[in-house]
Write a protein that holds these residues in place. Structure first.
Motif, PDB file in Angstrom:
ATOM      1  N   ARG A 192      -4.768   6.682  -3.526  1.00  0.00           N
ATOM      2  CA  ARG A 192      -4.024   5.426  -3.540  1.00  0.00           C
ATOM      3  C   ARG A 192      -4.831   4.308  -4.191  1.00  0.00           C
ATOM      4  N   TRP A 214       0.831  -1.207   0.000  1.00  0.00           N
ATOM      5  CA  TRP A 214       0.000   0.000   0.000  1.00  0.00           C
ATOM      6  C   TRP A 214       0.867   1.259   0.000  1.00  0.00           C
ATOM      7  N   VAL A 234      -6.716   8.116   0.702  1.00  0.00           N
ATOM      8  CA  VAL A 234      -7.299   6.801   0.423  1.00  0.00           C
ATOM      9  C   VAL A 234      -7.750   6.710  -1.032  1.00  0.00           C
TER      10      VAL A 234
END
Length: 271
Positions: free
Chosen positions: A233, A10, A230
């Protein structure tokens, strides 16, 4: 895959090889970014910052102030309806501008995830993102209000008309389209062409998103910055923009229509 592997995947987005640009093309592309955001959401960010600074300079604390997002734009109901729809049309045009510039640069809707290849998966992803962002976001808003760092946000102050709910839904969708196309699809794709590292580009996008919500207070700015991290990504890893547009639209529909229907019924929705 361990939790550490998930975290590293991530934090470290996949690399994307892009064709190098000449010095003149890089200058033109940077200028394009400045011009686009100087007349759209970047300008909104500056205005929001000015609004926040003005509120801080006043004598009324932030938590005793109210901020309305959708409110009447004209006294006559028909004129107000026309003005509301015109505002939503402007937002749709902002998003269309970003998409048009990407197409002119050789990137079609499919390149940023605005195609219809996987509607079911995109819809499920949108619902998941709505829950992921919406529940913690409400908690952050309430905490910021309790700490005196945010105004009381009233999503809708529109008078009850036959067109109120449809107009609020249109407004929610227009906001979602404009923000996600410009701040994610257009901005991140263009920064990638300029060779900006993915994490730095993500930070730029998230800070921009937070900036034009500062009129709500520090909580609004921080909450939307986190949402930008968020959403950005997710796009960098999946290349799909429809889930972001769908989730953003759902969040705004719940906020706008819910506040109109439940005004005064909940402690954080004043009458």
């Amino acid at each position: 895959m361990t939790a550490g592997d998930v975290w590293r995947s991530w934090v470290r987005p996949p690399r994307h090889d892009v064709a190098p640009l000449g010095a003149r093309d890089r200058r033109l592309l940077r200028t394009e970014l400045v011009v686009v955001f100087a007349v759209t959401l970047g300008l909104s960010g500056v205005r929001s910052l000015i609004s926040l600074l003005d509120a801080l300079a006043g004598t009324v604390p932030l938590d005793e102030r109210t901020t309305a997002i959708d409110q009447a734009l004209a006294r006559n109901p028909w004129a107000d309806l026309a003005a509301q729809l015109a505002g939503s049309f402007a937002l749709v045009a902002w998003g269309a501008l970003g998409l048009y510039l990407l197409v002119r640069a050789g990137s079609g809707p499919r390149d940023i995830g605005l195609d219809g290849r996987r509607p079911g998966r995109d819809a499920l992803a949108a619902v998941g993102l709505t829950a992921l962002i919406g529940i913690p976001g409400l908690g952050l808003y309430l905490a910021a209000r309790a700490l005196g760092l945010n105004t009381t946000v009233i999503p809708s102050l529109l008078a009850e008309q036959w067109w109120t709910v449809p107009v609020l839904i249109v407004s929610a969708c227009a906001n979602a389209w404009a923000e996600e196309v410009l701040v994610v699809g257009y901005l991140l794709r263009t920064l990638r062409r300029l060779g900006v590292p993915e994490n730095r580009a993500l930070a730029i996008s998230a800070v921009l998103r937070g900036s034009y919500h500062l009129y709500q207070g520090f909580g609004g700015g921080l909450g939307n910055l986190l949402m930008g991290l968020v959403f950005g990504r997710v796009w960098q890893r999946t290349g799909r923009l429809w889930p972001l547009v769908g989730a953003h639209a759902l969040l705004d529909v719940i906020a706008f229509v819910g506040s109109a229907l439940l005004r005064g019924a909940l402690p954080f929705l004043p009458a």
